[in-house]
Write a protein that holds these residues in place. Structure first.
Motif, PDB file in Angstrom:
ATOM      1  N   VAL A  20       1.052  -0.819   0.180  1.00  0.00           N
ATOM      2  CA  VAL A  20       0.059   0.156   0.369  1.00  0.00           C
ATOM      3  C   VAL A  20       0.959   1.301   0.032  1.00  0.00           C
ATOM      4  N   GLU A  22      -0.362   4.129  -0.465  1.00  0.00           N
ATOM      5  CA  GLU A  22      -1.447   5.953   0.119  1.00  0.00           C
ATOM      6  C   GLU A  22      -2.501   5.497   0.139  1.00  0.00           C
ATOM      7  N   SER A  23      -2.886   5.829   1.262  1.00  0.00           N
ATOM      8  CA  SER A  23      -5.011   5.812   1.383  1.00  0.00           C
ATOM      9  C   SER A  23      -5.601   6.624   1.609  1.00  0.00           C
ATOM     10  N   SER A  32     -13.200   8.250  -5.004  1.00  0.00           N
ATOM     11  CA  SER A  32     -12.111   7.834  -5.593  1.00  0.00           C
ATOM     12  C   SER A  32     -11.213   9.059  -6.063  1.00  0.00           C
ATOM     13  N   ALA A  35      -7.520   8.797  -5.092  1.00  0.00           N
ATOM     14  CA  ALA A  35      -6.620   7.910  -5.311  1.00  0.00           C
ATOM     15  C   ALA A  35      -6.935   7.325  -6.682  1.00  0.00           C
ATOM     16  N   VAL A  51      -5.751   0.996  -7.818  1.00  0.00           N
ATOM     17  CA  VAL A  51      -6.438   1.664  -6.249  1.00  0.00           C
ATOM     18  C   VAL A  51      -7.388   0.487  -6.466  1.00  0.00           C
ATOM     19  N   ASN A  54     -10.882  -0.556   0.034  1.00  0.00           N
ATOM     20  CA  ASN A  54     -10.308  -1.289   0.961  1.00  0.00           C
ATOM     21  C   ASN A  54     -11.971  -1.757   2.121  1.00  0.00           C
ATOM     22  N   THR A  57     -11.272  -0.265   5.798  1.00  0.00           N
ATOM     23  CA  THR A  57     -11.221   0.345   6.772  1.00  0.00           C
ATOM     24  C   THR A  57     -11.995   2.274   5.893  1.00  0.00           C
ATOM     25  N   THR A  59     -11.077   2.786   2.923  1.00  0.00           N
ATOM     26  CA  THR A  59     -10.488   3.947   2.434  1.00  0.00           C
ATOM     27  C   THR A  59     -10.324   3.360   0.677  1.00  0.00           C
ATOM     28  N   PHE A  60      -9.521   4.179  -0.087  1.00  0.00           N
ATOM     29  CA  PHE A  60      -9.215   3.846  -0.900  1.00  0.00           C
ATOM     30  C   PHE A  60      -7.656   3.627  -0.850  1.00  0.00           C
ATOM     31  N   ASP A  61      -6.999   2.793  -0.942  1.00  0.00           N
ATOM     32  CA  ASP A  61      -5.634   1.935  -1.170  1.00  0.00           C
ATOM     33  C   ASP A  61      -5.519   1.851  -2.501  1.00  0.00           C
ATOM     34  N   LYS A  63      -2.102   0.573  -4.573  1.00  0.00           N
ATOM     35  CA  LYS A  63      -1.198  -0.731  -4.270  1.00  0.00           C
ATOM     36  C   LYS A  63      -0.831  -0.868  -5.175  1.00  0.00           C
TER      37      LYS A  63
END
Length: 67
Positions: A20, A22-23, A32, A35, A51, A54, A57, A59-61, A63
């Motif tokens: 990951v 950034e979130s 989004s 992200a 992207v 998640n 959490t 969130t848009f992670d 990766k």
């Protein structure tokens, strides 16, 4: 009456390690987009970024796939 045979297709999902980078909060006003913009900038740098939402959490992670 004839016998009916149903066929079930099962897909195999292959997972790879990812990091990951950034979130971003899923509830942000722009959704989004931040992200996606961050991931696009990483791809422009040669980093294979994607992207992923998640759910845990909220969130848009972003990766980076470790090939």
């Amino acid at each position: 009456m004839t016998d009916r045979t149903d066929t079930v297709h099962i897909s195999t999902i292959t997972t790879t390690e990812s990091t990951v980078l950034e979130s971003f909060p899923a509830g942000a006003p722009r959704g989004s987009w931040p992200a996606e913009e961050f991931a696009a900038a990483r791809r422009a740098e040669g980093i294979p970024a994607t992207v992923v939402m998640n759910i845990t959490t909220d969130t848009f992670d972003v990766k980076a796939v470790n090939a």
